[in-house]
Motif scaffolding. Structure first.
Motif, PDB file in Angstrom:
ATOM      1  N   PHE A 158      -0.380  52.056  62.466  1.00 26.32           N
ATOM      2  CA  PHE A 158      -1.304  51.069  62.993  1.00 26.32           C
ATOM      3  C   PHE A 158      -1.336  51.040  64.522  1.00 26.32           C
ATOM      4  N   SER A 190       5.537  46.418  73.266  1.00 27.74           N
ATOM      5  CA  SER A 190       6.648  45.789  72.567  1.00 27.74           C
ATOM      6  C   SER A 190       6.162  44.472  71.973  1.00 27.74           C
ATOM      7  N   ALA A 204      -8.461  48.986  66.647  1.00 25.78           N
ATOM      8  CA  ALA A 204      -7.853  48.162  65.600  1.00 25.78           C
ATOM      9  C   ALA A 204      -8.183  48.672  64.207  1.00 25.78           C
ATOM     10  N   GLY A 205      -7.487  48.111  63.247  1.00 24.59           N
ATOM     11  CA  GLY A 205      -7.823  48.368  61.852  1.00 24.59           C
ATOM     12  C   GLY A 205      -7.258  49.668  61.352  1.00 24.59           C
ATOM     13  N   MET A 206      -7.317  49.839  60.050  1.00 27.53           N
ATOM     14  CA  MET A 206      -6.820  51.069  59.429  1.00 27.53           C
ATOM     15  C   MET A 206      -8.001  51.831  58.839  1.00 27.53           C
ATOM     16  N   HIS A 232       3.142  48.302  60.414  1.00 27.28           N
ATOM     17  CA  HIS A 232       2.733  47.626  61.654  1.00 27.28           C
ATOM     18  C   HIS A 232       3.558  48.080  62.841  1.00 27.28           C
ATOM     19  N   TYR A 247       5.141  36.581  65.790  1.00 26.68           N
ATOM     20  CA  TYR A 247       5.232  37.181  67.122  1.00 26.68           C
ATOM     21  C   TYR A 247       5.157  38.709  67.033  1.00 26.68           C
ATOM     22  N   MET A 254       3.443  41.410  57.735  1.00 21.31           N
ATOM     23  CA  MET A 254       2.060  41.041  57.456  1.00 21.31           C
ATOM     24  C   MET A 254       1.279  42.236  56.914  1.00 21.31           C
ATOM     25  N   ALA A 255       1.926  43.381  56.835  1.00 26.09           N
ATOM     26  CA  ALA A 255       1.237  44.567  56.341  1.00 26.09           C
ATOM     27  C   ALA A 255       0.979  44.420  54.843  1.00 26.09           C
ATOM     28  N   ASN A 256       0.301  45.394  54.269  1.00 28.87           N
ATOM     29  CA  ASN A 256      -0.116  45.168  52.890  1.00 28.87           C
ATOM     30  C   ASN A 256       0.998  45.362  51.872  1.00 28.87           C
ATOM     31  N   GLN A 292       3.327  43.328  52.124  1.00 33.54           N
ATOM     32  CA  GLN A 292       3.773  41.932  52.192  1.00 33.54           C
ATOM     33  C   GLN A 292       5.251  41.844  52.552  1.00 33.54           C
ATOM     34  N   TRP A 338       2.081  28.850  71.662  1.00 37.99           N
ATOM     35  CA  TRP A 338       3.202  29.380  72.449  1.00 37.99           C
ATOM     36  C   TRP A 338       2.920  29.269  73.940  1.00 37.99           C
ATOM     37  N   ILE A 373      -9.173  46.532  58.759  1.00 41.17           N
ATOM     38  CA  ILE A 373     -10.173  47.592  58.614  1.00 41.17           C
ATOM     39  C   ILE A 373     -10.788  47.859  59.981  1.00 41.17           C
ATOM     40  N   ASN A 402      -5.568  40.259  51.701  1.00 42.18           N
ATOM     41  CA  ASN A 402      -4.155  40.609  51.893  1.00 42.18           C
ATOM     42  C   ASN A 402      -3.242  39.397  51.812  1.00 42.18           C
TER      43      ASN A 402
END
Ligand code: FAD
Lengths: 989, 416
Positions: free
Chosen positions: A49, A124, A151-153, A515, A539, A544-546, A548, B189, B267, B333
């Motif tokens: 990603f 980072s 962004a995105g996959m 990620h 953070y 959060m990736a698929n 889980q 934050w 995506i 997701n």
């Protein structure tokens, strides 16, 4: 090129062709995309990603976070599919993701290069928040667009999904989640009680970890047990076996939700199962170890490498090395070695693996390194060697670094029980030190988690747990679970794990490989104060990736706990939420899309209107005739003609969409007195009355006509829009507020077709249509109600008027309504009757100053619409108290007025704002707005209804209807809202 | 506070990012504060920040029962706009929008505020009339807005289903180009780090169990970390506000209900603006990470469980697939819920109370994220001066007894 076909595994003989990025490849029936790609020697399947690092197959199951591909093209393109879960079919097209021009040479990998040159990556944890702010304008012009572009996959399809999705609702006594040895045993045993059983497994082949076992002569009896058990389940009438069905959530009332992939016309079934008892046998997921470059293609979970070989007949490499902190991975080394594939090393971070394991290595000539770790996987794109080192006794440093050749590294950091489904039941899981993982512990009601899902990795021990659960579940349901033969072999399953959460050496060590979250990111989060697990997640995007967080969470939590100096139990987990695996949105929508999104309600006369050439318009759940154009007519021509005709002769309009509610019981009148502002207990049988309801806060809620059929029986009509809500509101009142009232309410909206017949010739028309009814003023006065019958139809006729003309509403039993309509139309021929639509209905009621939804928008008080006088002073009713508030009766409130264009040919647009200055601009004093408008043929002018501050006392004033959106400004005169027949003579005529 | 800059990022990358300063301290609560803010969501933290920065009041603590920004602030679909119907509301939200514009620079924290524009779709004639009225009112309030027809909507969102032969065809939309989205966590934050830098104590895992009063005036709060004294107590606790009010025997006209949201898998960029549809009930935008961020509806029942009924999500999915039939194959997701605090008139309460020294800022319901800076800003003023900020005055709790309501239901596209 390291993977290759090796042996048959459990695959079929049939050869299949598929393509990867357009290159032709071969597969066998039963292959997944992952096993087939490996068998074809593909190592790099896509890019990660953030850093665009090469990614390959890392697992053999739903936890796959590396090999994400796009399956299919055009409207059927399926981005982010997990290669490990997708069966290969003939002609399948598979595409790599997130790389350009190819997965091997990806231009965006410079993101990663910057990381390679600097000791720590620029990107980072939290880097977005610390930069891209100077100069401010560049954020919009450059930084954000660049971030978005990268962004995105996967690439989503650009055209509509051609496939169909179904929803299925099921009920069962015992649901078993997971078709491994424990799940199969539990299901079979429970099924023998005769109770209804459903068993899910997300894989095509049931058996769970049994599928990791070599399909050898030695294991023939075990394989037979698996097959027999599945066959017995499939043969049983009371069992539903759902393969390729991922059960992804558990909801209140023991509802399990699953999506099943199917082949054929329907792509997926969305299955909801209401179960009395739930047995969770979802197994465990192997955890990766955290070391340098552990994300490199050909670094693979040990169990996956084993399943590839034993089940899919695919050797993942020509030379295997194993890295582990527990016993389970040794079997991978042994199976590869026994299959004739070289095993160059087993690297065990523990000091003393058991004698049996040591012997196992020795007898096969495998070099065993104990108290040792892999510090780094090496190789340009995929693994070609590893660097290993000795681990200091305190686990804090390494020494004696050395290289070992291999082209696949199988690793195991222990096993994580699949507790999600149990956790959805509401209980947070607890940490079990002996297996270094979270287990369910305290079971939610009606739930039993068994086998590896409960941390029991022994084959027979897990089956025993499963049988216990089946027995208990059946017993509670009054059944007797059957005896099931146990598997003929055991696997003791003890992992003897000594946790190793990360290898103490520098290098890019990933915890979340999808990620690109590294161990260093976790440490950095800690030093920046993001120490709660939920902060860590947000953070760094960890978990959060698929997958889980299935492969990453426990490692990251452990590293965080170490930083904080607290126990893993104390650090805790993030909240478990459904879905545990991603599910396509179409799968939820099912068939409730397109015309079925909200089915159109049709009135009995719908076909008549269609034949008459009506143009339809949305009205709540209905599509109602808007107007009936004659040849060459515009909408304006048509409604002006229809309107004039009603005022001069007679028209008929379908009003079936009004809500109709019967209110019956000895307290019916009292009930109506409470919900309406005006009195209904005084209404005589055979009479109708217009009524208004308020909300508790004193705002007008709805209006309509209610008739009294008998002392204890009323017939209420509501507006079209509020038909459902008013019914629900009345039920709520009776159930919660006034349970003591003896009243029943029932919706009879569907029971009656309804039509308004309006105009000076309405009486003559209806007299001709229904000769048995006396329509004379004396027999049937204004607000009268008459019951009649005509050719088998029951009729209720109300003499009420929305148009201001003499008018009747005829209600006919639905099945006869079209005949009755036709009867009226035929009888009306003599008076040139015309059908009229909503546009004319609107024009007539605006001319008359009647309000509808456009005015009663949930903000209007009785005073605003000049109805305060209707409110009874003799009784209490809903809204009475709060309607008295000063702000609700304030003289400056916007009040209903009529508006007339000063130039009669200039329309007054609805949505205009009323102002006193000619060319209002920003800052103008807004004094009201226009709610409805029409052309009035009778007045020969455009007119409108609107609300104007203190409007009651401003009749005669000239103001402006400002419409800045189009730069329009119309001068209007404030007039009474009763434009036509203000004294109301016509209705009584 | 050490400033963030491109250079600092580079410098830290040389040392493996091991030496970053904590974004905020983790202090022990003092005995007494001038102001205690209950609730470390975006609104509470923003209040603390502006109290310190604008009014110089720094002897302040924010008490948060969980972790900072973990309530609705962490759960919303981050839509920012100011095109509300009534003057009072549109002025308040527009004040907030103004603050959003320089917020990243002000906080030295990139909140990723992104003015990618907000569309509110209309699907029937009444929708369009309401949209026209609202945009006309907006224009007369100096708020940007236009009304678009179907073709113009299609130009902005080429993937939208513009067929007129569907159940609820897109007839048009309102378009606020200055609206958009922001990174919700970063907002919390950033305000937290800013407040901390002025000396505000942020105390996590600190649940207020009772509000202590003497002779009708607040003297402090009882927490799971003991009693903490305060001259003023400000409750900024969203869905939990009814519970807070009950501690001093007040009842708020608030219903707390679950509201859900979800995201898809990441995506490649496909939708560049925020699309909201009230009639079919769906809201969608695409985050900078590539996830489709989708808002669903509220449950029709009160509850505190931070999860909603699943049929609501099913319906939202249907609506999304109606508007964007190509999303059918994209996978959801993650899904979650927050507890929203809704007033009968869909407007917030920013107010003093009958208890001396006790203030409430709540009732933002389904749409308070956009107001975070503005709400904190006017509430800080209200706390500092013991008198409502002019923009906050109409949102006094008194309006429910006087009947001077500001009803933002319906025409404003409700929600978000
Ligand atoms: C699914 C969803 C989607 C939304 N979408 C949008 C949108 O698109 N745009 C928009 O503008 N708004 C949206 N909203 C609304 C928005 O999220 C909220 O209005 C806003 O974030 C509220 O912020 P807050 O700081 O007041 O509340 P919160 O962020 O909820 O903070 C309140 C804090 O108080 C703490 N607390 C409560 N009780 C106590 C106690 N006794 N002691 C100590 N601490 C306590 C809680 O733990 C919490 O952290 C959405 C909301 C949800 C749930």
């Amino acid at each position: 090129m390291s993977g290759f076909r090796h042996g048959a595994g459990r695959l079929g003989d049939a050869q299949l062709n598929f393509t990867f990025d357009g290159k032709p490849m071969l597969a066998r029936a039963g292959d997944t995309v992952a096993s087939a790609l490996l068998a074809n020697g593909v190592e790099v399947v896509g890019r990660s990603f953030k850093y665009h690092r090469p990614r390959g197959v890392t697992s053999s199951g739903p936890e796959e976070a590396g090999a994400l591909v796009t399956i299919g093209a055009g409207g059927k393109a399926d981005p982010n599919a997990r290669a490990t879960m997708e069966p290969v079919t003939q002609g399948l097209e598979v595409f790599s993701q997130n790389c350009f021009p190819s997965p091997k040479f990806d231009l965006m990998s410079v993101n990663g290069l910057a990381g390679a040159i600097l000791p720590g990556s620029l990107f980072s944890a939290g880097f977005y928040y610390k930069t891209f702010m100077w100069p401010a304008a560049l954020w919009y012009k450059f930084y954000e667009p660049s971030i978005r572009a990268a962004a995105g996959m996967g690439v989503p399809p650009k055209v509509a999904d051609p496939d169909i999705y179904d929803r299925i609702q099921m009920f069962c006594d015992v649901a078993v989640v997971g078709g491994g040895s424990a799940g199969l045993s539990a299901a079979l045993s429970a099924s023998q009680s005769g109770l209804r059983v459903v068993i899910f497994d997300e894989h095509n082949d049931l058996g769970g970890q049994l599928l990791n076992e070599a399909n050898s002569d030695q294991n023939a009896d075990l394989e037979q047990w698996r097959k027999d058990t599945i066959a017995a389940l499939e043969a049983a009438d009371n069992v539903t076996v759902l393969a390729r069905a991922v059960c992804w959530g558990r909801f209140d009332g023991n509802m399990l939700a699953a999506h099943q992939s199917v082949d054929g016309k329907v792509r997926q079934n969305y299955i909801k199962v209401q179960a009395k008892k739930i047995i969770i046998a979802a197994g465990a997921i192997e955890r990766p170890l955290v070391f340098g470059n552990n994300d490199k293609p050909n670094v693979m979970l040990a169990s996956a490498a084993r399943r590839m070989l034993n089940h899919y007949g695919t050797a993942t490499g020509k030379m295997l090395a194993v890295f582990t902190n527990n016993d389970s991975a040794y079997q991978t080394a042994f199976d590869y070695s026994d299959a004739g594939i070289k095993v160059s090393a087993v690297v065990d971070s523990r000091q003393y693996p058991s004698e049996a394991l040591v012997d196992g290595c020795m007898s096969r000539g495998i070099t065993l390194h104990t108290q040792a770790v892999v510090t780094e996987a090496k190789g340009w794109q995929a693994v070609r060697s590893i660097e290993i080192a000795d681990l200091a006794a305190n686990g804090q440093s390494v020494s004696n670094r050395r290289r070992v050749a291999c082209d696949v590294l199988a690793h195991s950091g222990g096993w994580t029980p699949q507790v999600q489904m149990a956790a959805h039941g509401g209980k947070p899981p607890i940490y079990d030190k002996t297996i270094a993982a979270f287990v369910v512990g305290d079971q939610a009601p009606d739930t039993y988690s068994v086998g590896a899902a409960e941390g029991e990795n022994g084959l027979l021990a897990g089956v025993a747990q499963a049988l216990e659960a089946a027995k208990a579940a059946c017993a509670e349901l009054g059944g007797t679970a059957g005896a099931v033969t146990a598997p003929p072999q055991d696997r003791d399953g003890a992992t003897n794990i000594v946790p190793l959460w990360s290898v103490p050496a520098k290098g890019k060590q990933l915890v979340d490989i999808q990620h690109d979250v590294t161990a260093a990111d976790v440490v950095q989060s800690h030093s920046e104060g993001f120490v709660s697990v939920e902060h860590l997640k947000r953070y760094t995007t960890l978990g959060m990736a698929n997958d889980q967080g299935r492969t990453s969470n426990v490692n990251a939590l452990a590293i965080m706990a170490e930083c904080r100096g607290v126990s893993i139990a104390e650090a805790g987990t993030t909240r478990f939420r459904a879905p545990i695996a991603p599910v396509s949105m179409g799968g939820f929508a099912g068939r409730e899309i397109g015309k079925h999104f909200k089915p159109v309600r049709r009135t009995p006369m719908q076909e008549w209107h269609e034949k008459a050439g009506a143009v339809f318009v949305q009205a709540g759940m209905y599509m109602r005739p808007q107007y009936y154009p004659q040849a060459g007519e515009t909408i304006d021509d048509a409604y002006e003609r229809e309107t004039e005709h009603v005022r001069k002769k007679v028209g008929i309009c379908d009003v079936t969409s009004l809500g109709k509610i019967e209110i019956v019981g000895p307290d019916a009148a009292e009930f109506l007195d409470r919900v309406y502002i005006n009195m209904f207990s005084t209404l005589k049988v055979g009479k109708a009355r217009y009524g208004v309801m308020l909300r508790e806060d004193g705002i007008v809620y709805d209006d309509g006509t209610t008739s009294r059929f008998a002392e204890d029986r009323f017939f209420m009509t509501t507006t079209t829009a509020k038909a459902g809500p008013v019914m629900a509101y009345l039920e709520r009142c009776l159930e919660i507020d006034w349970p003591e009232l003896k009243v029943r309410v029932s919706s009879v909206s569907e029971r009656w077709g309804a039509m308004a017949v309006a105009g000076p010739d309405a009486r003559a028309t209806l007299t001709a249509a229904f000769p048995s009814v006396d329509f004379s003023n004396e027999a049937f006065p204004f607000m009268g109600v008459v019951h009649a019958e005509h050719n088998g139809a029951k009729l209720v006729i109300l003499r009420i008027s929305f148009s201001g003309e003499m008018a009747y509403e005829v209600y006919a039993t639905s099945e006869h309504a079209t005949d009755i309509w036709q009867t009226v139309v035929d009888a009306g021929q003599a008076y040139d009757i015309v059908p009229y639509g909503l546009e004319t209905l609107g024009a007539l009621r605006i001319e008359k100053g009647h309000v509808t939804g456009a005015e009663l928008d949930g903000r209007v008080t009785l005073g605003d619409v000049h109805m305060d006088g209707m409110a009874s002073k003799k009784k209490w009713f809903v809204g009475k108290n709060l309607k008295q508030r000063e702000g609700m009766v304030h003289p400056d409130r916007p009040q209903l007025v009529g508006l007339k264009s000063v130039d009669p040919r200039t329309p007054i647009s609805t949505g205009s704002i009323l102002v006193t200055e000619a060319n209002a601009t920003a800052g103008a004093d807004k004094q009201g707005w226009v709610s409805s408008m029409t052309y009035s043929p009778e007045l020969g002018s455009f007119i409108a209804l609107g609300f104007l501050r203190g409007g009651k006392d401003r009749i005669g004033e000239r103001i402006y209807a400002a419409y800045p959106v189009k730069g329009k400004n119309v001068e209007v005169e404030v007039v009474s809202n009763h434009f036509v027949d203000p004294t109301n003579d016509r209705v009584k005529g | 506070m050490k400033k963030y800059s491109g250079f600092s990022l580079f410098k830290h990358s040389l040392s493996h990012h091991e030496n970053w300063q904590a974004a905020w301290r983790s202090p022990q609560p003092k005995k007494e504060y001038d102001v205690i803010i209950v609730g470390g969501g975006g609104h509470g933290l923003a209040t603390a920040y502006y109290l310190a920065k604008v009014h110089g009041i720094t002897n302040v603590a924010v008490l948060e029962k969980g972790y900072l920004g973990g309530g609705n602030t962490a759960r919303n679909t981050t839509i920012v706009r100011s095109n509300y119907l009534w003057d009072e509301a549109s002025k308040l939200y527009d004040h907030s929008l103004d603050l959003w514009k320089d917020l990243s620079q002000d906080l030295n924290y990139n909140v990723m505020f992104s003015q990618r524009g907000v569309l509110n779709l209309g699907h029937n004639l009444q929708d369009m009339r309401d949209i026209e009225r609202r945009v006309n009112a907006n224009r007369l309030n100096g708020i940007d807005g236009v009304v678009l027809n179907t073709a113009e909507v299609k130009e902005i969102v080429p993937i939208i289903n513009d067929s007129q032969d569907i159940r609820y065809p897109v007839l048009g939309a309102s378009w606020q180009a200055t609206g958009g989205v922001a990174r919700h966590d970063a907002v919390a934050w950033g305000f937290a780090r800013g407040a901390d830098s002025f000396g505000v104590d942020l105390i996590q895992q600190c649940e207020v169990l009772d509000i202590v009063t003497e002779e009708g005036a607040v003297v402090g709060v009882k927490t799971n970390q003991g009693f903490i004294g305060a001259k003023k107590v400000a409750c900024v606790t969203a869905g939990n506000s009814g519970v807070m009010a009950a501690m001093v025997g007040l009842r708020l006209p608030i219903e707390s209900r679950p509201l859900q949201a979800l995201v898809s898998e990441p995506i490649k960029p496909i939708i560049d603006t925020v699309v909201m549809s009230n009639a079919v009930h769906a809201y969608v935008s695409q985050s900078d990470k590539g996830d489709l961020v989708i808002g669903a509806g509220t449950d029709s029942y009160n509850g505190y469980g931070q999860r909603g009924s699943f049929n609501i999500v099913e319906h939202t999915m249907s609506a999304i697939c109606e508007l964007f039939p190509m999303f059918s194959r994209v996978r959801m997701n993650r899904a979650w819920g927050g507890i929203v605090d809704t007033c009968p008139d869909a407007c917030p309460i920013i107010s003093k109370t009958s208890v001396k020294g006790l203030f409430f800022n709540c009732g933002w319901g389904t749409g308070g994220f956009k107001a975070t800076p503005g709400s904190g800003n006017v509430f800080a003023h209200t706390l500092a001066h013991d008198e409502a900020h002019p923009l906050a005055a109409p949102f006094s709790i008194d309006r429910f007894s006087t009947g001077h309501l500001i009803d933002e239901h319906g025409a404003a596209g409700v929600a978000h």
